[in-house]
Motif scaffolding. Structure first.
Motif, short mmCIF file in Angstrom:
data_model
loop_
_atom_site.label_atom_id
_atom_site.label_comp_id
_atom_site.label_asym_id
_atom_site.label_seq_id
_atom_site.Cartn_x
_atom_site.Cartn_y
_atom_site.Cartn_z
N UNK A 72 113.08 56.86 16.27
CA UNK A 72 112.63 57.11 17.65
C UNK A 72 113.26 56.14 18.65
N UNK A 73 113.67 56.69 19.78
CA UNK A 73 114.21 55.90 20.89
C UNK A 73 113.63 56.46 22.18
N UNK A 74 113.77 55.71 23.27
CA UNK A 74 113.37 56.22 24.58
C UNK A 74 114.32 57.35 24.97
N UNK A 75 113.74 58.43 25.48
CA UNK A 75 114.54 59.61 25.82
C UNK A 75 114.59 59.84 27.33
N UNK A 76 115.72 60.32 27.79
CA UNK A 76 115.89 60.80 29.15
C UNK A 76 115.25 62.19 29.26
N UNK A 77 115.13 62.70 30.47
CA UNK A 77 114.71 64.09 30.63
C UNK A 77 115.77 64.99 30.00
N UNK A 78 115.32 65.97 29.23
CA UNK A 78 116.24 66.81 28.50
C UNK A 78 117.07 67.73 29.39
N UNK A 79 118.29 68.00 28.92
CA UNK A 79 119.11 69.03 29.56
C UNK A 79 118.62 70.39 29.09
N UNK A 80 118.57 71.35 29.99
CA UNK A 80 118.24 72.73 29.63
C UNK A 80 119.51 73.56 29.81
N UNK A 132 121.42 65.86 20.26
CA UNK A 132 120.41 66.65 19.55
C UNK A 132 120.10 67.91 20.35
N UNK A 133 120.22 69.07 19.70
CA UNK A 133 119.90 70.34 20.33
C UNK A 133 118.68 70.97 19.70
N UNK A 227 117.38 72.85 24.57
CA UNK A 227 117.15 71.52 25.16
C UNK A 227 118.02 70.51 24.42
N UNK A 228 118.78 69.73 25.18
CA UNK A 228 119.67 68.73 24.59
C UNK A 228 119.27 67.32 25.01
N UNK A 229 119.40 66.40 24.05
CA UNK A 229 119.14 64.99 24.31
C UNK A 229 120.33 64.17 23.85
N UNK A 230 120.73 63.21 24.70
CA UNK A 230 121.87 62.32 24.42
C UNK A 230 121.50 60.91 24.91
#
Length: 243
Positions: A72-80, A132-133, A227-230
């Motif tokens: 687990x890490x802090x996440x930004x708002x996801x890309x849609x 991550x998608x 939803x993508x997270x980077x």
């Protein structure tokens, strides 16, 4: 993921629960956004469009860390990233050459390299740990595309381009030539693999995997939403050195 540059997880109930909670939130965000659709109205980029919390939770449902091969890490708002039937279409904001590349090479690219200045030279301005998608809709058209093993070629080429320079300057080094040459090598030597996925599954990419989006084919209707997270790393040096 080390050899291929990608892996798939699921289906898993925790991922399914998060995707089900995120879908109506995403649909509202897409509908309320003033961001114009690109590619002739067939692609909504949706950077930072999903209003998840820093822990990844959305609509009261926790992020499915326990189902993922990630710490687990802090996440930004996801890309849609939203694609609809007909993708891609030509548009005034894209050159004929860029549109052809989108058609023939799925607009293949490496995340984190931004076009800088009037000449749009590529520099590593968004060093991220992984990609991550998480699919939100049960539509398989226009899937994510990867070039399997491309992360090894990219890592070697970019490390070589940065090596002569001091690490503290790496974010300002023009890597355009090295990037384009390495991408050409990727096209010649790495298999292109389509990765369609359904809600409840997750697709994880190595941060240096070359990837893109396939054209919409078939008779499915509706929107393909992923939803993508980077999450970002602290420095370009960490981006280069991390496994």
């Amino acid at each position: 993921m080390t050899d291929r540059g990608w892996c798939r997880t699921g289906p898993h109930p925790a991922i399914t629960a998060w995707a089900q909670a995120a879908l109506p939130v995403a649909q509202h965000a897409i509908g309320a956004s003033a961001e114009p659709w690109r590619c002739g109205g067939t692609w909504f980029v949706g950077v930072d469009a999903l209003p998840n919390g820093p822990d990844g939770a959305v609509a009261g449902v926790g992020f499915p860390w326990s189902a993922l091969p990630l710490a687990p890490v802090a996440l930004h708002r996801g890309q849609l990233s939203v694609i609809r039937p007909g993708y891609p279409q030509p548009s005034p904001d894209e050159s004929a050459a860029a549109f052809a590349f989108r058609q023939t090479r799925d607009a293949a690219h490496l995340d984190g390299l931004l076009p800088v200045g009037p000449d749009r030279r590529r520099m590593i301005r968004e060093p991220h740990g992984w990609i991550l998608g998480l699919p939100l809709t049960d539509i398989l058209a226009s899937p994510l595309v990867v070039w399997e093993g491309s992360h090894k070629i990219m890592a070697a080429a970019l490390e070589a381009a940065l090596r002569p320079h001091a690490p503290e300057t790496w974010a300002d080094i023009d890597v355009t030539q090295a990037y384009q040459a390495a991408r050409a090598q990727v096209f010649d030597s790495c298999p292109r693999v389509e990765l369609p996925a359904r809600p409840g599954e997750a697709t994880l990419l190595h941060r240096m995997t070359v990837h893109g989006v396939a054209q919409w084919q078939g008779s499915e209707h509706g929107y393909r939403i992923i939803a993508y997270f980077r999450p970002l790393l602290a420095t370009v040096a960490e981006w280069i050195a991390a496994p």
